[in-house]
Design a protein around this motif. Structure first.
Motif, PDB file in Angstrom:
ATOM      1  N   GLY A  89       1.069  -1.086  -0.349  1.00 64.52           N
ATOM      2  CA  GLY A  89      -0.260   0.005   0.292  1.00 64.52           C
ATOM      3  C   GLY A  89       1.076   1.738  -0.094  1.00 64.52           C
ATOM      4  N   GLU A  90       0.311   2.159  -0.796  1.00 65.54           N
ATOM      5  CA  GLU A  90       1.663   3.170  -0.566  1.00 65.54           C
ATOM      6  C   GLU A  90       1.325   4.792  -0.132  1.00 65.54           C
ATOM      7  OE1 GLU A  90       2.619   2.676  -5.297  1.00 65.54           O
ATOM      8  OE2 GLU A  90       0.645   3.730  -5.446  1.00 65.54           O
ATOM      9  N   LEU A  91       1.681   5.254   0.765  1.00 69.90           N
ATOM     10  CA  LEU A  91       1.296   6.250   2.062  1.00 69.90           C
ATOM     11  C   LEU A  91       0.985   7.689   1.696  1.00 69.90           C
ATOM     12  CD1 LEU A  91       4.499   4.822   4.642  1.00 69.90           C
ATOM     13  CD2 LEU A  91       1.624   5.020   5.107  1.00 69.90           C
ATOM     14  N   ALA A 111      -4.937  13.234  -4.716  1.00 72.90           N
ATOM     15  CA  ALA A 111      -5.954  13.251  -6.048  1.00 72.90           C
ATOM     16  C   ALA A 111      -5.181  11.758  -6.789  1.00 72.90           C
ATOM     17  CB  ALA A 111      -5.525  14.284  -6.270  1.00 72.90           C
ATOM     18  N   CYS A 112      -4.825  10.357  -6.247  1.00 71.82           N
ATOM     19  CA  CYS A 112      -4.907   9.768  -6.805  1.00 71.82           C
ATOM     20  C   CYS A 112      -4.643   8.281  -6.039  1.00 71.82           C
ATOM     21  CB  CYS A 112      -3.108   9.381  -7.218  1.00 71.82           C
ATOM     22  SG  CYS A 112      -2.392   8.419  -8.363  1.00 71.82           S
ATOM     23  N   GLY A 113      -5.596   8.291  -4.941  1.00 73.81           N
ATOM     24  CA  GLY A 113      -6.317   7.471  -4.409  1.00 73.81           C
ATOM     25  C   GLY A 113      -5.567   6.108  -3.459  1.00 73.81           C
ATOM     26  N   HIS A 114      -4.165   7.021  -3.296  1.00 78.14           N
ATOM     27  CA  HIS A 114      -3.457   6.057  -2.105  1.00 78.14           C
ATOM     28  C   HIS A 114      -3.882   5.735  -0.589  1.00 78.14           C
ATOM     29  CE1 HIS A 114       0.096   7.472  -4.921  1.00 78.14           C
ATOM     30  NE2 HIS A 114      -1.089   6.820  -5.473  1.00 78.14           N
ATOM     31  N   HIS A 115      -4.863   6.666  -0.304  1.00 75.88           N
ATOM     32  CA  HIS A 115      -5.919   6.810   0.953  1.00 75.88           C
ATOM     33  C   HIS A 115      -6.582   5.040   0.807  1.00 75.88           C
ATOM     34  CE1 HIS A 115      -8.489   8.341  -1.075  1.00 75.88           C
ATOM     35  NE2 HIS A 115      -9.264   7.835  -0.119  1.00 75.88           N
ATOM     36  N   ALA A 148       6.581   7.837  -1.016  1.00 78.21           N
ATOM     37  CA  ALA A 148       7.115   8.434  -1.558  1.00 78.21           C
ATOM     38  C   ALA A 148       6.898   7.495  -4.039  1.00 78.21           C
ATOM     39  CB  ALA A 148       8.170   9.110  -1.886  1.00 78.21           C
ATOM     40  N   GLU A 149       5.258   6.836  -3.810  1.00 80.26           N
ATOM     41  CA  GLU A 149       5.003   7.020  -5.118  1.00 80.26           C
ATOM     42  C   GLU A 149       4.879   7.973  -6.461  1.00 80.26           C
ATOM     43  OE1 GLU A 149       3.427   5.562  -8.842  1.00 80.26           O
ATOM     44  OE2 GLU A 149       2.078   6.944  -7.519  1.00 80.26           O
ATOM     45  N   GLU A 150       5.092   9.249  -5.685  1.00 77.36           N
ATOM     46  CA  GLU A 150       4.451  10.360  -6.329  1.00 77.36           C
ATOM     47  C   GLU A 150       5.400  10.944  -6.825  1.00 77.36           C
ATOM     48  OE1 GLU A 150       2.298  10.365  -8.356  1.00 77.36           O
ATOM     49  OE2 GLU A 150       0.414  10.094  -7.432  1.00 77.36           O
ATOM     50  N   PHE A 151       6.409  11.031  -8.285  1.00 78.29           N
ATOM     51  CA  PHE A 151       7.805  11.485  -7.808  1.00 78.29           C
ATOM     52  C   PHE A 151       7.384  12.989  -8.282  1.00 78.29           C
ATOM     53  CE2 PHE A 151      11.791   9.736  -9.100  1.00 78.29           C
ATOM     54  CZ  PHE A 151      12.467  11.060  -8.744  1.00 78.29           C
ATOM     55  N   CYS A 190      -2.798  -2.797  -5.588  1.00 80.05           N
ATOM     56  CA  CYS A 190      -4.493  -2.189  -6.373  1.00 80.05           C
ATOM     57  C   CYS A 190      -3.930  -0.523  -6.125  1.00 80.05           C
ATOM     58  CB  CYS A 190      -5.330  -3.117  -5.713  1.00 80.05           C
ATOM     59  SG  CYS A 190      -5.677  -4.876  -6.239  1.00 80.05           S
ATOM     60  N   HIS A 191      -5.014   0.192  -7.562  1.00 83.84           N
ATOM     61  CA  HIS A 191      -4.681   1.069  -7.493  1.00 83.84           C
ATOM     62  C   HIS A 191      -6.062   1.264  -7.726  1.00 83.84           C
ATOM     63  CE1 HIS A 191      -3.661   5.618  -8.390  1.00 83.84           C
ATOM     64  NE2 HIS A 191      -2.618   5.538  -8.272  1.00 83.84           N
ATOM     65  N   THR A 192      -6.380   2.359  -7.645  1.00 82.47           N
ATOM     66  CA  THR A 192      -8.148   3.387  -7.485  1.00 82.47           C
ATOM     67  C   THR A 192      -8.098   4.298  -9.229  1.00 82.47           C
ATOM     68  OG1 THR A 192      -7.833   5.405  -6.319  1.00 82.47           O
ATOM     69  CG2 THR A 192      -9.023   3.337  -5.445  1.00 82.47           C
TER      70      THR A 192
HETATM   71 ZN   LIG Z   1      -1.204   6.242  -7.707  1.00 84.25          ZN
END
Ligand SMILES: [Zn+2]
Ligand SMILES: [Zn+2]
Length: 453
Positions: A89-91, A111-115, A148-151, A190-192
């Protein structure tokens, strides 16, 4: 496989899904709490603390502070040693002004659904940790909350690199370097998504690779009214460079899904002085690592052209970005079967393996090294990364993917983890860790060009 084994496996899946269903309100609550406390990459302090608290409540042994904010748990199955499966899961959040759930101080926003990814990761674990399920599983489940997935915030991350706190600027990249995936045999998340029409789950396809650029044009300041001739206008150099980049767009190949874009983070000092310091964060994306290298060189040439045109200088820091996503076909099959059985096959979109969504993820990097899968689940509305991207259906965004991942994990790790062993045996990694680190480090270059020389 015997008939009784098949039935037993169905029974395990039903029990896991029932456990997730019982904790539905709590799982959605965790996701909503993260939504209300958005933090961009390598700054996910509150989010990491919440995950740590949840791990503790669930009795998941874990370590924290990995690549600054990551948490990695370990849950051994009850049927002996075997493959180790990471559920990721991405934080991190983005920074999006005017998002309805943006932090008013920082503009950070999910705004990318990582929550939702943290909720679904915890949900999958809750299902798999049902005692009668866990005792049938071999190997280990590794819940992994990664930063830190979003660069983004490239200047800030360069500072972290200068301070020696990180080397790579994407969370999974850095965790690979740190050896935190050395004991992981396969990984899933999984990603939204918001663009699925009447489908609820999507598997397959690929993503772009990219290189990230931190660009600084250096001119010479002077009075913009009385002595502009004494200055060298760094803003004009940058502006010319962007026009040069746009002049190259006709040569990019459709099949390379090229995206070249960026922002200006500093555009000068004061309106009455010739701008002497102009900074850009830039991105060059393409469908193959080779095309990334080729197109990155073209863009560097354009930055030099801007400097040359006005006699400024330019410093380009090239930062290794992400590699294209490479889904493991064995894992894809399991996601297709299990999502189909949960929500109906007609609700599952299977994308051709070459279908490139245009974006990029560091799950792509991981997928070069080990069997990995990164499907999409519905539940969001509005364009991704925009103020309008909001999760409106938490059942689809958190609960369904939690159940699907739990079911895939049961297929992999039950029956002595026979399926997991088969997936590993059939998988051919694109590169080994050392070759990956070498490839990425070779892309970390600096270019200094003096247009007045
Ligand atoms: Zn994302
Ligand atoms: Zn994103």
């Amino acid at each position: 496989m015997t008939q009784s084994n098949t039935l037993a496996r169905q029974e395990l899946k039903q029990r896991a899904c029932a456990a997730i269903e019982r904790r539905k309100a709590e799982l959605i609550g965790v996701s909503r709490e993260i939504l209300s406390n958005p933090e961009p990459g390598f700054r996910e302090v509150k989010t990491a603390a919440l995950v740590g608290q949840k791990f503790q409540e669930m009795g998941i042994a874990h370590r924290n502070g990995l690549a600054l904010t990551g948490l990695k748990g370990t849950v051994p199955g009850g049927s002996g040693a075997g493959p180790r499966l990471a559920i990721i899961g991405e934080l991190d959040s983005l920074v999006v002004n005017e998002h309805p759930y943006a932090d008013p101080e920082t503009n950070a926003a999910h705004a990318c659904g990582h929550h939702c990814q943290i909720g679904m990761m915890l949900g999958a674990l809750a299902g798999l940790m049902e005692p009668e399920v866990l005792e049938q599983l071999s190997g280990e489940i590794i819940p992994f909350a990664v930063p830190a997935e979003e660069f983004i915030e490239v200047g800030h991350r360069l500072d972290l690199r200068t301070q020696g706190k990180i080397e790579f600027m994407g969370g999974k990249q850095e965790l690979i370097r740190l050896g935190e995936f050395d004991d992981v045999d396969m990984a899933m998340m999984c990603h939204t998504a918001s663009d699925m029409g009447d489908r609820k789950f999507a598997i397959g396809g690929t993503s772009n690779g990219h290189v990230v650029k931190y660009v600084r044009f250096i001119g010479r300041g002077s009075h913009a009214g009385s002595a502009p001739h004494m200055g060298v206008n760094a803003l004009n150099a940058a502006s010319f460079a962007l026009q040069a980049i746009n002049s190259n767009r006709e040569i990019f190949k459709d099949e390379d899904t090229v995206r070249i874009h960026g922002i200006m983070t500093h555009g000068g000092e004061a309106v009455n002085a010739v701008p002497s310091d102009v900074r850009l964060e830039w991105r060059v994306r393409s469908g193959s690592p080779k095309a990334v290298v080729t197109n990155s060189a073209i863009v560097d040439r354009c930055f030099k052209a801007g400097a040359l045109a006005v006699g400024a200088s330019v410093d380009i820091t090239n930062i290794p970005g992400y590699l294209p996503m490479r889904h493991d076909t064995g894992l894809l099959d399991l996601f297709e079967q299990n999502s189909g059985s949960l929500i109906g096959p007609s609700s599952v979109l299977v994308m051709p393996i070459r279908r490139n969504r245009g974006g990029s993820t560091d799950m792509g990097d991981l997928s070069q090294l080990l069997p990995a899968c990164h499907p999409y689940t519905s539940g969001a509305e509005g364009p991704g990364h925009s103020k309008d991207y909001v999760v409106t259906d938490y059942e689809s965004a958190v609960i369904n993917p939690a159940k699907i991942m739990a079911m895939v994990a049961i297929d992999l790790l039950s029956d002595g983890a026979a399926k997991a062993k088969e997936v590993i045996a059939n998988h051919r990694p694109a590169m080994k860790k050392q070759a990956y680190l070498k490839f990425q480090r070779e892309r970390a270059t600096t270019v200094e060009f003096d247009g007045a020389a």
